[in-house]
Scaffold this active site. Structure first.
Site, PDB file in Angstrom:
ATOM      1  N   HIS A  95      66.183  35.059  34.194  1.00 17.88           N
ATOM      2  CA  HIS A  95      65.042  34.528  33.938  1.00 17.88           C
ATOM      3  C   HIS A  95      65.332  33.285  32.949  1.00 17.88           C
ATOM      4  O   HIS A  95      66.316  33.284  32.056  1.00 17.88           O
ATOM      5  CB  HIS A  95      64.212  35.217  33.173  1.00 17.88           C
ATOM      6  CG  HIS A  95      64.566  36.020  31.689  1.00 17.88           C
ATOM      7  ND1 HIS A  95      64.531  35.252  30.545  1.00 17.88           N
ATOM      8  CD2 HIS A  95      65.005  37.265  31.336  1.00 17.88           C
ATOM      9  CE1 HIS A  95      65.052  36.070  29.852  1.00 17.88           C
ATOM     10  NE2 HIS A  95      65.341  37.348  30.035  1.00 17.88           N
ATOM     11  N   GLU A 118      59.794  35.626  31.799  1.00 17.58           N
ATOM     12  CA  GLU A 118      59.944  37.000  31.301  1.00 17.58           C
ATOM     13  C   GLU A 118      59.676  37.554  30.204  1.00 17.58           C
ATOM     14  O   GLU A 118      59.182  38.660  29.997  1.00 17.58           O
ATOM     15  CB  GLU A 118      61.390  37.408  31.962  1.00 17.58           C
ATOM     16  CG  GLU A 118      61.865  38.801  32.058  1.00 17.58           C
ATOM     17  CD  GLU A 118      62.122  39.272  30.627  1.00 17.58           C
ATOM     18  OE1 GLU A 118      62.314  40.402  30.397  1.00 17.58           O
ATOM     19  OE2 GLU A 118      62.572  38.664  29.636  1.00 17.58           O
ATOM     20  N   GLU A 119      60.079  36.612  29.113  1.00 15.55           N
ATOM     21  CA  GLU A 119      59.909  37.197  27.805  1.00 15.55           C
ATOM     22  C   GLU A 119      58.698  37.498  27.446  1.00 15.55           C
ATOM     23  O   GLU A 119      58.354  38.549  26.599  1.00 15.55           O
ATOM     24  CB  GLU A 119      60.789  36.208  26.862  1.00 15.55           C
ATOM     25  CG  GLU A 119      62.114  35.851  27.093  1.00 15.55           C
ATOM     26  CD  GLU A 119      62.962  37.309  26.564  1.00 15.55           C
ATOM     27  OE1 GLU A 119      62.420  38.270  26.089  1.00 15.55           O
ATOM     28  OE2 GLU A 119      64.224  37.058  26.678  1.00 15.55           O
TER      29      GLU A 119
END
Length: 458
Positions: free
Chosen positions: A280, A326-327
């Site tokens: 990511h 993604e985070e």
């Protein structure tokens, strides 16, 4: 009859031995390329030191998209393109401040707002504190003891766990859902012990969710460093009536347009079969995100560089996918799968690197027993490179949404012992990366992809 059977067995064994010798030789070439001709360390240097933090919706994230796209174009992919994806845009604002108010003494402690949190009131928030170690403990205390207070979640990661990610899994619920659970019981804020196995002064960021509670019930939530958590807990024991003050000015803005970055080499024999390798592109905003997940990004790109250096043409179509968000949302992984379904694509394999750039140890695999047994039979090829751990388990968050008949998913498993020293913290910088470890990880990924490409065509 016996003679024919013997000759047949000798032929089969000789073919198998030839294949193994061929694979052994190609493994040597893969690792030699990764260790002597790699570009991943210089790519990460630029991504970390010239681009910097890359939280979704930020200028850094946009710069990272353009930089990695340009580098993949230089690698000579058949095509490089962007996939549009709308991502959350949360901003931290001014640096947070916090202190323990013990009678007339004010003791500063390091905190950082958790992703998606609301701000405190403009002048900060002051309240009494109650220390909690689990949601069950909080519910047992009852709302009367929680209402109007700051809930301090102080369940440490388990130092007794050999696999650091198991320790993380055992503690991260208080970060992710702590604010929601405390808000439902009338708390005015939450402070969460950082997800870190060691004692230091770095607060660790990370995502949190208010779930389905009404917006008017949202409360501010922040992470406190492990040293700060130890101090707060100790001070509470001597003065249960102390107060805690913290101030943060974060806010959630409108969703922003961003992109997954995709590079593709068409398969020479089975172009409709797609193999993905990726990481990511976004990171938290406190540092460069060199381990999480700059390392996975450049290792995935390096796989292509290795194959280019060796003039290897994959049988199946190989895609490098750099996922966005993604985070704090997983929007990139979900969008990739949405487009894959719309285009009726056939994914047979996906490999993700998102556990840091440390020494590779093996792979975590999501697949059926037949494919798992086939892959574990390749252990002897990997063992000279100290790759020995082939286990069933979680592969990766970004490739998690991918579906398909008998798709094999894998996650690179580096040594996990130092990862949470840096995870989501201000020290996750380029100087925390060891060049050789990073390159060994890229070589290991290329080796597995080579074996999948050669042996697992449907």
């Amino acid at each position: 009859m016996k003679k024919k059977l013997l000759l047949s067995l000798l032929f089969v064994n000789s073919v198998a031995l030839f294949a193994q010798n061929k694979d052994e030789q190609f493994f040597k070439e893969i690792y030699n390329s990764a260790l002597t001709k790699s570009q991943c360390y210089s790519w990460l240097d630029h991504l970390s030191n010239n681009v910097g933090s890359r939280l979704s919706g930020s200028v850094g994230a946009e710069k990272a998209v353009q930089y990695t796209k340009s580098q993949m174009e230089k690698l000579g992919f058949d095509k490089v393109y962007l996939q549009e994806v709308m991502v959350p845009h949360w901003v931290r604002g001014e640096k947070e401040t916090a202190y323990i108010q013990d009678n007339k003494t004010k003791i500063k402690v390091p905190i950082c707002a958790l992703g998606g949190s609301i701000a405190t009131p403009k002048n900060g928030l002051t309240a009494e504190v109650i220390e909690i170690h689990s949601f069950d403990e909080m519910k047992a205390l009852g709302a009367d003891k929680i209402k109007g207070k700051i809930v301090f979640y102080n369940r440490p990661m388990d130092n007794g766990a050999i696999e650091a990610f198991d320790a993380y899994s055992g503690a991260v619920d208080q970060r992710y859902a702590g604010a929601k659970e405390a808000a439902n019981m009338g708390a005015v804020g939450t402070i969460v012990r950082s997800m870190n196995l060691r004692l230091d002064d770095y607060p660790h960021a990370g995502g949190q969710s208010y779930g389905d509670i009404a917006k008017e019930k949202y409360i501010p939530t922040a992470a406190i460093s492990t040293n700060g958590a130890e101090l707060l807990s100790k001070t509470l024991k001597s003065n249960p009536n102390l107060k805690f003050y913290f101030k943060q000015s974060c806010q959630q803005l409108e969703d922003a347009l961003s992109y997954n970055v995709v590079g593709e080499i068409k398969g020479t024999e089975h172009p409709d079969n797609i193999m993905v390798v990726g990481g990511h592109l976004d990171s938290w905003d406190l540092a460069d995100g060199s381990h999480d997940d700059g390392a996975g990004v450049v290792q995935s790109m390096e796989v292509m560089n290795v194959f280019k250096n060796l003039n290897y043409k994959p049988k199946n179509t190989l895609r490098v996918v750099l996922f966005m968000n993604e985070e704090n949302g997983l929007r990139g992984g979900k969008k990739y799968e949405e487009l894959s379904l719309a285009n009726k694509e056939k994914h047979v394999f996906a490999l993700e690197s998102d556990e840091g750039g440390f020494t590779p140890r093996g792979f975590s695999l999501e697949c059926d027993d037949s494919n798992f047994n086939k892959i574990t039979n390749w252990k002897t090829l990997f063992e000279p490179y100290l790759i020995h751990s082939f286990v069933k388990g979680h592969s990766g968050s970004d490739i998690g949404p991918l579906t398909g008949k008998a798709i094999v998913k894998a996650g690179l498993k580096p040594d996990s012992q130092r990862y949470f020293d840096y995870h989501h913290a201000a020290n996750d910088k380029f100087d925390a990366i060891n060049k050789r470890e990073l390159e060994l990880g890229a070589g290991t990924m290329a080796a597995l992809i080579y074996m999948i490409d050669q042996n697992m065509v449907e």
